[in-house]
Design an enzyme around this catalytic site. Structure first.
Site, PDB file in Angstrom:
ATOM      1  N   THR A 172       0.804  -1.579   0.044  1.00  0.00           N
ATOM      2  CA  THR A 172      -0.115   0.129   0.286  1.00  0.00           C
ATOM      3  C   THR A 172       0.855   1.595  -0.186  1.00  0.00           C
ATOM      4  O   THR A 172       0.334   1.769  -0.199  1.00  0.00           O
ATOM      5  CB  THR A 172      -0.787  -0.036   1.739  1.00  0.00           C
ATOM      6  OG1 THR A 172      -0.154  -0.246   2.564  1.00  0.00           O
ATOM      7  CG2 THR A 172      -1.476  -0.824   1.252  1.00  0.00           C
ATOM      8  N   GLU A 222      -4.143  -5.542  -1.221  1.00  0.00           N
ATOM      9  CA  GLU A 222      -2.752  -4.940  -0.788  1.00  0.00           C
ATOM     10  C   GLU A 222      -1.914  -5.306   0.467  1.00  0.00           C
ATOM     11  O   GLU A 222      -2.911  -5.690   1.662  1.00  0.00           O
ATOM     12  CB  GLU A 222      -4.059  -4.143  -0.867  1.00  0.00           C
ATOM     13  CG  GLU A 222      -4.281  -3.266  -1.745  1.00  0.00           C
ATOM     14  CD  GLU A 222      -3.926  -2.307  -2.561  1.00  0.00           C
ATOM     15  OE1 GLU A 222      -2.173  -1.768  -2.081  1.00  0.00           O
ATOM     16  OE2 GLU A 222      -2.783  -1.625  -3.831  1.00  0.00           O
TER      17      GLU A 222
HETATM   18 ZN   LIG Z   1      -0.115  -1.687  -6.996  1.00  0.00          ZN
END
Ligand SMILES: [Zn+2]
Length: 289
Positions: free
Chosen positions: A58, A119
């Site tokens: 992230t 993520e």
């Molecule tokens: Zn990415």
């Protein structure tokens, strides 16, 4: 089930009504609720729309990551926190999350439609090439491995289609970066890994006769990347080489097409060059289909 009503029954008496209700209840059991669509038959020829799993970092702490992925025009199916490594589902797997952007792998494009995005909370390199990449704690990686294993099993995702964001969008992305331990995922049997004996043998050859840029580009393209094929070692080609190195040779990812990089490329694109761990410490030849 036979109707208690005679065919010429003039009135729908109580027994007939009871039969009608019982029959309707039975049929409704095989219907989508309230739609009148009969669901009792299922075709054998079908599969999941999910063909890829795409891993990201992230490049932000948890709060910023969560806010961005839930409030802005980007999203992912899963967000994995650092410590404790909690897993949040932000988008149901049946729906499209907006995580891969303009993307390409082995001729497939726009991978948001055919992927599940994960993520991972990690600061990356803060978009500063001079800064090192942040490591991923063991517990977080273990959680990611468990999550990928479950998603891949549910959708039948091929091991060679578990990819990093940078691999499908090398022009602008580097995530999950060189600290992401793809080798550990390979040891867990999730992704294939180049046969080390073949890599060592090929490296000796490339040390005496270096690979041409054209050959490097063709092998990168054969592996799956969107890469120029003009024989020029330009910045776009170097970026793709660097992304390849981050995955398979993360100790050095400067984008130089050295002998070890050429050897890795030869082996990942050669028939039988990739191995898959079986979970008991044995490595077997990986056959994509
Ligand atoms: Zn990415």
């Amino acid at each position: 089930m036979r109707s208690p009503c005679a065919p010429d029954c003039p009135v729908l008496h109580r027994a007939c009504r009871a039969f009608a209700v019982a029959l309707a209840t039975l049929l409704l059991g095989a219907c989508a609720a309230g739609t009148g669509i009969d669901l009792r038959y299922r075709a054998v020829s079908q599969d999941s729309r999910v063909r890829f799993i795409i891993v990201h970092f992230t490049q932000a702490d948890f709060e910023r990551s969560l806010r961005r992925l839930t409030r802005e025009e980007v999203s992912s199916h899963y967000l994995v926190d650092v410590d404790p490594p909690r897993v949040f589902q932000l988008v149901p797997e049946a729906r499209r999350a907006w995580h891969a952007g303009p993307s390409y792998w082995q001729g497939a494009t726009a991978l948001n439609a055919s992927s599940v995005g994960i993520e991972i909370v990690n600061l990356g390199n803060g978009d500063d090439p001079a800064r090192g990449y942040a490591p991923f704690p063991d517990r977080q990686i273990e959680r990611v491995i468990g999550l990928i294993r479950e998603i891949a099993r549910r959708h039948g995702v091929r091991p060679d289609r578990i990819l990093g964001h940078a691999e499908v969008q090398p022009r602008t992305r580097t995530d999950p970066g060189p600290q992401f331990p793809w080798r550990r995922l390979a040891e867990a049997g999730l992704v294939p890994w180049p046969d080390p004996a073949r890599v060592a043998a090929a490296r000796v050859r490339f040390e005496s006769v270096p690979a041409t840029v054209m050959w490097i580009q063709e092998r990168l393209a054969a592996h799956g990347y969107d890469v120029p094929r003009d024989g020029v070692l330009d910045s776009a080609t170097r970026r793709v080489i660097s992304i390849f190195q981050m995955r398979y040779r993360p100790a050095r990812y400067d984008g130089d097409p050295d002998a070890e990089t050429a050897a890795l490329l030869e082996v990942v694109t050669a028939p039988g060059g990739l191995l898959l761990a079986d979970g008991q410490g044995r490595w077997m030849p990986f056959r994509p289909e």
